[in-house]
Write a protein that holds these residues in place. Sequence first.
Motif, PDB file in Angstrom:
ATOM      1  N   LYS A  64       0.840  -1.197   0.000  1.00 23.61           N
ATOM      2  CA  LYS A  64       0.000   0.000   0.000  1.00 23.61           C
ATOM      3  C   LYS A  64       0.874   1.246   0.000  1.00 23.61           C
ATOM      4  N   LEU A  65       0.463   2.242  -0.786  1.00 25.77           N
ATOM      5  CA  LEU A  65       1.143   3.539  -0.808  1.00 25.77           C
ATOM      6  C   LEU A  65       0.526   4.385   0.301  1.00 25.77           C
ATOM      7  N   ILE A  66       1.322   4.681   1.329  1.00 25.52           N
ATOM      8  CA  ILE A  66       0.827   5.326   2.545  1.00 25.52           C
ATOM      9  C   ILE A  66       1.462   6.708   2.714  1.00 25.52           C
ATOM     10  N   ILE A  67       0.607   7.695   3.061  1.00 24.49           N
ATOM     11  CA  ILE A  67       1.086   9.021   3.453  1.00 24.49           C
ATOM     12  C   ILE A  67       0.588   9.306   4.870  1.00 24.49           C
ATOM     13  N   ILE A  68       1.319  10.171   5.572  1.00 22.74           N
ATOM     14  CA  ILE A  68       1.089  10.405   6.993  1.00 22.74           C
ATOM     15  C   ILE A  68       0.809  11.881   7.232  1.00 22.74           C
ATOM     16  N   GLY A  69      -0.280  12.175   7.916  1.00 26.69           N
ATOM     17  CA  GLY A  69      -0.638  13.567   8.224  1.00 26.69           C
ATOM     18  C   GLY A  69       0.009  14.055   9.496  1.00 26.69           C
ATOM     19  N   SER A  70       1.338  13.985   9.563  1.00 27.96           N
ATOM     20  CA  SER A  70       2.038  14.297  10.816  1.00 27.96           C
ATOM     21  C   SER A  70       2.138  15.787  11.103  1.00 27.96           C
ATOM     22  N   PHE A  71       2.397  16.590  10.075  1.00 29.19           N
ATOM     23  CA  PHE A  71       2.581  18.043  10.229  1.00 29.19           C
ATOM     24  C   PHE A  71       3.594  18.338  11.333  1.00 29.19           C
ATOM     25  N   ALA A  72       4.636  17.468  11.394  1.00 30.97           N
ATOM     26  CA  ALA A  72       5.740  17.599  12.364  1.00 30.97           C
ATOM     27  C   ALA A  72       5.249  17.647  13.810  1.00 30.97           C
ATOM     28  N   GLY A  73       4.111  16.998  14.080  1.00 32.90           N
ATOM     29  CA  GLY A  73       3.588  16.960  15.442  1.00 32.90           C
ATOM     30  C   GLY A  73       2.804  18.197  15.843  1.00 32.90           C
ATOM     31  N   ALA A  74       2.420  19.024  14.874  1.00 32.83           N
ATOM     32  CA  ALA A  74       1.619  20.220  15.165  1.00 32.83           C
ATOM     33  C   ALA A  74       0.279  19.803  15.778  1.00 32.83           C
ATOM     34  N   PRO A  75      -0.368  20.710  16.494  1.00 33.49           N
ATOM     35  CA  PRO A  75      -1.645  20.357  17.122  1.00 33.49           C
ATOM     36  C   PRO A  75      -2.792  20.148  16.126  1.00 33.49           C
ATOM     37  N   ASN A  76      -2.638  20.649  14.904  1.00 29.86           N
ATOM     38  CA  ASN A  76      -3.675  20.499  13.883  1.00 29.86           C
ATOM     39  C   ASN A  76      -3.174  19.634  12.736  1.00 29.86           C
ATOM     40  N   ASN A  77      -4.111  19.038  12.016  1.00 26.60           N
ATOM     41  CA  ASN A  77      -3.755  18.292  10.813  1.00 26.60           C
ATOM     42  C   ASN A  77      -3.290  19.249   9.723  1.00 26.60           C
ATOM     43  N   PRO A  78      -2.421  18.780   8.830  1.00 29.10           N
ATOM     44  CA  PRO A  78      -2.066  19.616   7.679  1.00 29.10           C
ATOM     45  C   PRO A  78      -3.302  19.836   6.799  1.00 29.10           C
ATOM     46  N   ALA A  79      -3.295  20.917   6.033  1.00 29.93           N
ATOM     47  CA  ALA A  79      -4.455  21.274   5.202  1.00 29.93           C
ATOM     48  C   ALA A  79      -4.825  20.153   4.238  1.00 29.93           C
ATOM     49  N   TRP A  80      -3.836  19.421   3.729  1.00 24.99           N
ATOM     50  CA  TRP A  80      -4.153  18.376   2.750  1.00 24.99           C
ATOM     51  C   TRP A  80      -5.034  17.284   3.343  1.00 24.99           C
ATOM     52  N   VAL A  81      -4.957  17.050   4.654  1.00 24.07           N
ATOM     53  CA  VAL A  81      -5.818  16.053   5.292  1.00 24.07           C
ATOM     54  C   VAL A  81      -7.278  16.501   5.180  1.00 24.07           C
ATOM     55  N   HIS A  82      -7.530  17.768   5.508  1.00 13.73           N
ATOM     56  CA  HIS A  82      -8.890  18.320   5.400  1.00 13.73           C
ATOM     57  C   HIS A  82      -9.377  18.229   3.955  1.00 13.73           C
ATOM     58  N   ASN A  83      -8.483  18.538   3.013  1.00 12.01           N
ATOM     59  CA  ASN A  83      -8.858  18.485   1.598  1.00 12.01           C
ATOM     60  C   ASN A  83      -9.227  17.073   1.163  1.00 12.01           C
ATOM     61  N   LEU A  84      -8.431  16.077   1.571  1.00 10.41           N
ATOM     62  CA  LEU A  84      -8.716  14.689   1.184  1.00 10.41           C
ATOM     63  C   LEU A  84      -9.990  14.165   1.848  1.00 10.41           C
ATOM     64  N   ARG A  85     -10.239  14.608   3.064  1.00 10.88           N
ATOM     65  CA  ARG A  85     -11.478  14.169   3.730  1.00 10.88           C
ATOM     66  C   ARG A  85     -12.702  14.725   3.003  1.00 10.88           C
ATOM     67  N   ALA A  86     -12.568  15.949   2.474  1.00 14.39           N
ATOM     68  CA  ALA A  86     -13.676  16.567   1.744  1.00 14.39           C
ATOM     69  C   ALA A  86     -13.810  16.000   0.332  1.00 14.39           C
TER      70      ALA A  86
END
Length: 144
Positions: A64-86
């Motif tokens: 599986k090709l896997i990507i991780i929404g880590s955002f270097a441990g920031a308290p919020n998800n990176p914007a691309w996570v919100h975009n993919l969920r939408a």
Amino acid sequence: MTDGFPDAETINAFNNAIADEFRANGGKVGGQFADADLLLLTTTGAKSGQQRVSPLAYFNVDGKLIIIGSFAGAPNNPAWVHNLRAKPAAHVEVGTEAYDVTARELPPAERDELFAKVAAAAPGFADYQSKTSRVIPLFELQRN
């Protein structure tokens, strides 16, 4: 910077510079990402409807090709996570290859199993998870 993390304008400029270098060098970049497996993920902005490019580390785990929404441990998800969920339809560039994908966010049990494998291969992601109270999401990119 807010809370020690760069603002959106700084992130976009950084991402654009990496994307330009990636495309100019057949999918390779230098600097801190010289030895990383990077891809360019193009998502559609959930609010803006504009195309957004994010350079991301990726992992091949259990085929599986896997990507991780880590955002270097920031308290919020990176914007691309919100975009993919939408809108899970996206486009990726890996090396010199480009194709459309559908993103699938991994459910908790599958996420936990694969996150352990990613963290074993790249311990920095475990460090990022320890910095934040949110569960860092994992997505599988399925080729269309």
